[in-house]
Structures are given as C-alpha cells and as structure tokens.
Design a protein around this motif. Structure first.
Motif, mmCIF file in Angstrom:
data_model
loop_
_atom_site.group_PDB
_atom_site.id
_atom_site.type_symbol
_atom_site.label_atom_id
_atom_site.label_comp_id
_atom_site.label_asym_id
_atom_site.label_seq_id
_atom_site.Cartn_x
_atom_site.Cartn_y
_atom_site.Cartn_z
ATOM 1 N N LEU A 1 45.146 47.147 50.465
ATOM 2 C CA LEU A 1 44.393 45.907 50.270
ATOM 3 C C LEU A 1 42.899 46.198 50.134
ATOM 4 O O LEU A 1 42.156 45.409 49.527
ATOM 5 C CB LEU A 1 44.649 44.926 51.419
ATOM 6 C CG LEU A 1 44.160 45.267 52.841
ATOM 7 C CD1 LEU A 1 42.689 44.899 53.053
ATOM 8 C CD2 LEU A 1 45.002 44.534 53.877
ATOM 9 N N PHE A 2 42.449 47.340 50.692
ATOM 10 C CA PHE A 2 41.031 47.664 50.621
ATOM 11 C C PHE A 2 40.588 48.030 49.209
ATOM 12 O O PHE A 2 39.403 47.928 48.889
ATOM 13 C CB PHE A 2 40.696 48.801 51.587
ATOM 14 C CG PHE A 2 40.795 48.387 53.030
ATOM 15 C CD1 PHE A 2 40.001 47.363 53.528
ATOM 16 C CD2 PHE A 2 41.701 48.998 53.873
ATOM 17 C CE1 PHE A 2 40.101 46.968 54.854
ATOM 18 C CE2 PHE A 2 41.806 48.615 55.202
ATOM 19 C CZ PHE A 2 41.012 47.593 55.693
ATOM 20 N N ILE A 3 41.524 48.449 48.358
ATOM 21 C CA ILE A 3 41.155 48.736 46.967
ATOM 22 C C ILE A 3 40.659 47.449 46.309
ATOM 23 O O ILE A 3 39.561 47.394 45.745
ATOM 24 C CB ILE A 3 42.349 49.313 46.178
ATOM 25 C CG1 ILE A 3 42.835 50.632 46.789
ATOM 26 C CG2 ILE A 3 41.961 49.520 44.712
ATOM 27 C CD1 ILE A 3 44.092 51.194 46.139
ATOM 28 N N THR A 4 41.478 46.408 46.402
ATOM 29 C CA THR A 4 41.111 45.126 45.785
ATOM 30 C C THR A 4 39.895 44.514 46.451
ATOM 31 O O THR A 4 38.983 44.013 45.768
ATOM 32 C CB THR A 4 42.300 44.149 45.870
ATOM 33 O OG1 THR A 4 43.433 44.724 45.210
ATOM 34 C CG2 THR A 4 41.961 42.820 45.208
ATOM 35 N N LEU A 5 39.852 44.530 47.774
ATOM 36 C CA LEU A 5 38.724 43.943 48.501
ATOM 37 C C LEU A 5 37.419 44.616 48.108
ATOM 38 O O LEU A 5 36.416 43.946 47.804
ATOM 39 C CB LEU A 5 38.952 44.080 50.006
ATOM 40 C CG LEU A 5 37.847 43.522 50.903
ATOM 41 C CD1 LEU A 5 37.822 42.000 50.835
ATOM 42 C CD2 LEU A 5 38.027 43.988 52.345
ATOM 43 N N ARG A 6 37.442 45.932 48.092
ATOM 44 C CA ARG A 6 36.220 46.683 47.778
ATOM 45 C C ARG A 6 35.774 46.425 46.336
ATOM 46 O O ARG A 6 34.578 46.265 46.060
ATOM 47 C CB ARG A 6 36.474 48.176 48.010
ATOM 48 C CG ARG A 6 35.215 49.022 47.970
ATOM 49 C CD ARG A 6 35.504 50.448 48.406
ATOM 50 N NE ARG A 6 35.726 50.533 49.842
ATOM 51 C CZ ARG A 6 36.920 50.745 50.411
ATOM 52 N NH1 ARG A 6 37.994 50.906 49.662
ATOM 53 N NH2 ARG A 6 37.035 50.816 51.717
ATOM 54 N N ILE A 7 36.700 46.376 45.422
ATOM 55 C CA ILE A 7 36.364 46.152 44.010
ATOM 56 C C ILE A 7 35.737 44.776 43.817
ATOM 57 O O ILE A 7 34.747 44.627 43.092
ATOM 58 C CB ILE A 7 37.619 46.320 43.132
ATOM 59 C CG1 ILE A 7 37.947 47.817 42.994
ATOM 60 C CG2 ILE A 7 37.432 45.680 41.759
ATOM 61 C CD1 ILE A 7 39.259 48.113 42.309
#
Length: 266
Positions: free
Chosen positions: A12-18
């Motif tokens: 989920l951190f991939i999407t959140l960070r992007i």
C-alpha cells in the motif's frame, strides 16, 4: 508512528507514496493532500523501498485518474449508490471525492485497518470493515437494495485466479446490477514481475495476469465488460523513455496494464 506491515499489505505504501509525490509536483495530475499528511506521520527506514520509479509514478497516477472518473460517473448516475473498496490500504478517496450522500465501505485485513484508523474516522456514511476480501461475511454489512460499485486498486494481481473468480461470482450472486472496477495486468507482466522497478523490492510476486479480459465474462452469466481503460492512454508526456520504446518495440505492452470496468446484470 512506526508501521510494521509485511506481504501484500505493505505494498500500500507504493500507491500512498506516489500520490503524495504527485500532489506536490507543480504539474500534478492528481491532488491528494491526505496522502501527504499520512506519509508525514509515518516513520520509515532509509530503504530503497521508499523510492519509486518514474514508470510507477506515471502508471499509478494514470490508474488513479481512471478509477476516480469511474467512481465519479457512477455516483453522478446513482446519487444514493454504494462504493465498496476491496483492499483499500490507506486510500483516501472516501474523503477526496465528493460522495454526495452515498455510502462508502473500506475493506481490508485487520493489520491494515488498524493502521487506517489512525487517519480516518467512521461516520454514518463511511465504514471500515476489518476482514479479508476473501472472507465473504463482509458482504452481510453492505446494503443490497441500492446500486453498488466495487472497486479495487493495486490488489488483484497479487492473488490467484482460483481465489479471485469465486470472489467476483459471490459478489454477483449477492448484489444484482452492481459494477466492478479493478486494475489488471497481462500474463507477460505477471511473468516479468521481478523486472517491475518497485514491486521487485517486496516479497510479493504477481500471481494473476490475463490477456483477453473477455474471459471474465464467462465466469458468471451476468458479467458484461463496459470498458477496458489502458494506462498508456494517459500521462503520455510523463512516461520514461524506456517505456515509450517498449510501446513501439512490443505493441502488446501498451495493453499490459489497464483498469477493467464491468457490470453485473441478471
């Protein structure tokens, strides 16, 4: 706060960070101030996981734009509709998009929802359900007397078809005249997950890819594809040179990443 997630939940951190990165760009295609605020409150180690590639940045934002439009169009046509977000992670659409009286349900595994509750509060029209999407008992909490749109983002490719197909069929059996919108990848992308610049940092291989999405219509008599939305039709100026070259050298690559929108009718 320190967050300890592993496996699929950690992605989920991939999407959140992007989305946070995109929001502060001068040419931002999507604004998500909630992602920025959440990211500021989470403690991260100095790890390659905490950096994202230009390709993932463009692709995830393209996906965000597509799903936002599908949701907004659905709510425009169904003012009392219901949105169900499967594998919601730390997605802030429940706050970011105008719900206009609709109900929103965010569903994810217990460890993710426990983190989510630090940043989101339930209301009369917004609920969080702490269950795996494959535990069908969550469906008991969703009203069945109104049109519903089930969405999922950055989730389905991590599971096998033998799990996804029964889930979709169960939704179809319980929710007549509903719609589903979710991202899919090709079998080529599934096979080459170790080359994905960001997913390869996590111990979570892609397990489901599909080339001909018409196959999904055969899963259940009422399934009907509304449209396939390809990422490469969006963010055209932002794709890295290597991706642009891939589009020319290997044309099927252009259809490797897309959002599928289908409806359920009896």
């Amino acid at each position: 706060m320190k967050v300890n997630l592993t496996g699929v939940p950690e992605t989920l951190f991939i999407t959140l960070r992007i989305r946070a990165i995109e929001t502060v760009r001068s040419d931002a295609a999507v604004k998500d101030p909630y992602a920025v605020k959440i990211l500021e409150q989470i403690e991260f180690d100095n790890s390659p996981k905490n950096r994202v590639s230009a390709a993932s940045q463009a692709g995830t934002i393209a996906r965000t734009i597509i799903l936002d439009k599908i949701i907004n169009d659905f709510l425009t046509g169904n003012s009392q509709g219901i949105i169900v977000n499967l594998g919601c992670g730390l997605d802030a659409r429940c706050k970011r998009l105008p719900l206009n009286g609709s109900q929103w349900f965010d569903i994810d595994v217990k460890e993710t929802v426990e983190v989510r509750k630090h940043f989101f509060e339930e209301t009369h029209s917004y609920k969080m359900i702490s269950k795996s999407m494959f535990d069908y008992s969550w469906m008991d909490a969703i009203p069945k007397d109104r049109p519903a749109l089930f969405i999922s983002e950055g989730v389905m490719m991590y599971f096998e078809e033998k799990d996804i197909k029964p889930l979709f069929c169960e939704i179809a059996g319980q929710f007549a005249f509903a719609e589903l919108a979710f991202d899919t990848i090709s079998r080529w992308a599934e096979r080459n997950h170790k080359r994905h610049p960001d997913v390869k940092k996590y111990n979570v291989p892609f397990k489901w890819g599909i080339d001909n999405c018409k196959e999904i219509e055969s899963w259940y008599p009422g399934f009907q594809i509304i449209k396939e939305h390809y990422y490469t039709d969006y963010m055209k100026k932002r794709w890295p040179l290597l991706i642009k070259m891939m589009m020319k050298i290997y044309p099927p690559f252009m259809k490797s990443f897309r959002v599928l929108h289908l409806k359920i009718s009896v």
